[in-house]
Scaffold this motif. Sequence first.
Motif, mmCIF file in Angstrom:
data_model
loop_
_atom_site.group_PDB
_atom_site.id
_atom_site.type_symbol
_atom_site.label_atom_id
_atom_site.label_comp_id
_atom_site.label_asym_id
_atom_site.label_seq_id
_atom_site.Cartn_x
_atom_site.Cartn_y
_atom_site.Cartn_z
ATOM 1 N N LEU A 1 59.081 22.042 67.978
ATOM 2 C CA LEU A 1 60.151 21.511 67.142
ATOM 3 C C LEU A 1 61.512 21.760 67.780
ATOM 4 O O LEU A 1 61.757 22.825 68.358
ATOM 5 N N ALA A 2 62.387 20.790 67.656
ATOM 6 C CA ALA A 2 63.750 20.947 68.171
ATOM 7 C C ALA A 2 64.460 22.058 67.410
ATOM 8 O O ALA A 2 64.282 22.205 66.193
ATOM 9 N N PRO A 3 65.277 22.867 68.085
ATOM 10 C CA PRO A 3 65.961 23.971 67.408
ATOM 11 C C PRO A 3 67.184 23.549 66.598
ATOM 12 O O PRO A 3 67.748 24.365 65.887
ATOM 13 N N VAL A 4 67.604 22.285 66.719
ATOM 14 C CA VAL A 4 68.705 21.777 65.902
ATOM 15 C C VAL A 4 68.145 20.674 64.996
ATOM 16 O O VAL A 4 67.151 20.035 65.331
ATOM 17 N N PRO A 5 68.757 20.449 63.824
ATOM 18 C CA PRO A 5 68.225 19.451 62.890
ATOM 19 C C PRO A 5 68.405 18.027 63.412
ATOM 20 O O PRO A 5 69.535 17.564 63.568
ATOM 21 N N LEU A 6 67.310 17.363 63.692
ATOM 22 C CA LEU A 6 67.343 15.998 64.197
ATOM 23 C C LEU A 6 66.589 15.077 63.248
ATOM 24 O O LEU A 6 65.775 15.519 62.435
ATOM 25 N N ARG A 7 66.834 13.776 63.378
ATOM 26 C CA ARG A 7 66.097 12.804 62.559
ATOM 27 C C ARG A 7 64.612 12.858 62.884
ATOM 28 O O ARG A 7 63.770 12.698 61.994
ATOM 29 N N GLU A 8 64.305 13.030 64.158
ATOM 30 C CA GLU A 8 62.919 13.149 64.597
ATOM 31 C C GLU A 8 62.789 14.498 65.298
ATOM 32 O O GLU A 8 63.038 14.618 66.495
ATOM 33 N N PRO A 9 62.396 15.549 64.571
ATOM 34 C CA PRO A 9 62.473 16.902 65.137
ATOM 35 C C PRO A 9 61.334 17.290 66.074
ATOM 36 O O PRO A 9 61.461 18.274 66.802
ATOM 37 N N VAL A 10 60.220 16.567 66.065
ATOM 38 C CA VAL A 10 59.072 16.955 66.889
ATOM 39 C C VAL A 10 59.309 16.536 68.340
ATOM 40 O O VAL A 10 59.473 15.361 68.642
ATOM 41 N N HIS B 1 73.912 27.317 69.458
ATOM 42 C CA HIS B 1 75.280 27.742 69.770
ATOM 43 C C HIS B 1 76.052 26.611 70.447
ATOM 44 O O HIS B 1 77.230 26.373 70.132
ATOM 45 N N LEU B 2 75.382 25.908 71.343
ATOM 46 C CA LEU B 2 76.028 24.779 72.019
ATOM 47 C C LEU B 2 76.444 23.715 71.018
ATOM 48 O O LEU B 2 77.545 23.164 71.093
ATOM 49 N N GLU B 3 75.568 23.424 70.065
ATOM 50 C CA GLU B 3 75.863 22.381 69.066
ATOM 51 C C GLU B 3 76.984 22.793 68.118
ATOM 52 O O GLU B 3 77.855 21.994 67.786
ATOM 53 N N LEU B 4 76.980 24.052 67.689
ATOM 54 C CA LEU B 4 77.922 24.480 66.659
ATOM 55 C C LEU B 4 79.275 24.905 67.222
ATOM 56 O O LEU B 4 80.312 24.700 66.565
ATOM 57 N N SER B 5 79.279 25.472 68.426
ATOM 58 C CA SER B 5 80.505 26.093 68.928
ATOM 59 C C SER B 5 81.097 25.434 70.160
ATOM 60 O O SER B 5 82.197 25.810 70.585
ATOM 61 N N HIS B 6 80.389 24.494 70.760
ATOM 62 C CA HIS B 6 80.885 23.895 72.001
ATOM 63 C C HIS B 6 80.742 22.378 71.972
ATOM 64 O O HIS B 6 80.161 21.770 72.857
#
Length: 253
Positions: A79-88, A173-178
Amino acid sequence: MSDRPPTPGPGERARTIAARGPATLLPPPTLPPVPERRQPDRVVPLLHHVHADGSVTLLLPDEQAMAEPMTTVVEVVDLAPVPLREPVRGLLWITGQLAPVELAEARDLALDLVEERPDPRLLDLGYGATMLRLTPISMVVADADGTHPVPPPVFAAAAVDPFCHKEAGWLRHLELSHTDVIHTLHRHLPDRLRGGHVRPLGLDRYGLRLRVEAIEGDHDVRLAFERPIDTQDELSVELRRLVGCPFVALQGR
């Protein structure tokens, strides 16, 4: 000659999925299918562990444990570690013979597991929970790089990606802070994808993967590192190279 960026081999991808993904025990197929008969549900184990030889140890509630050996499939999901439309991001299917483990042997196995990966749920063994072992017959990995059989010896010989257990925290961290870094990475995308929403999808020793969520659908893009890497320092250099840091070239002199 292919111009596709290098990727981990099927064995390495399978080992990495096995090391971090949640697992489900699939119900054995009914042959032939009977429409009037309710098919058994998937079973989510209390815990599972995929060993280097491809065998799987599972802990199930007593009421869900099988009393007799049977051939079935353990499905491990990446599973992707960030919330995605298609997480698998990928799937690993391990087909094999599932059988209960005698309690004395199960307790010895539990002690081995505690040394490798402590988990308080192992204390339930013999007190409402039963240990089972799946002996592999075949393994298949499926992800954006294709669907490939992985013979158990190939699985055993492969290594887990060096960033397997740190990837999730880094990408979140990359998604939220950078967000500035994500924006800079747009320059590596094909022109047709630059209008989409870019999300960090994956990281391995060969490169960084991005998910571009667009109105017409999702697209995955791999940004390759200059060479395979193994350490956090090497990762820092490669990420700065991708965003165009001018000091990277000077460091390489």
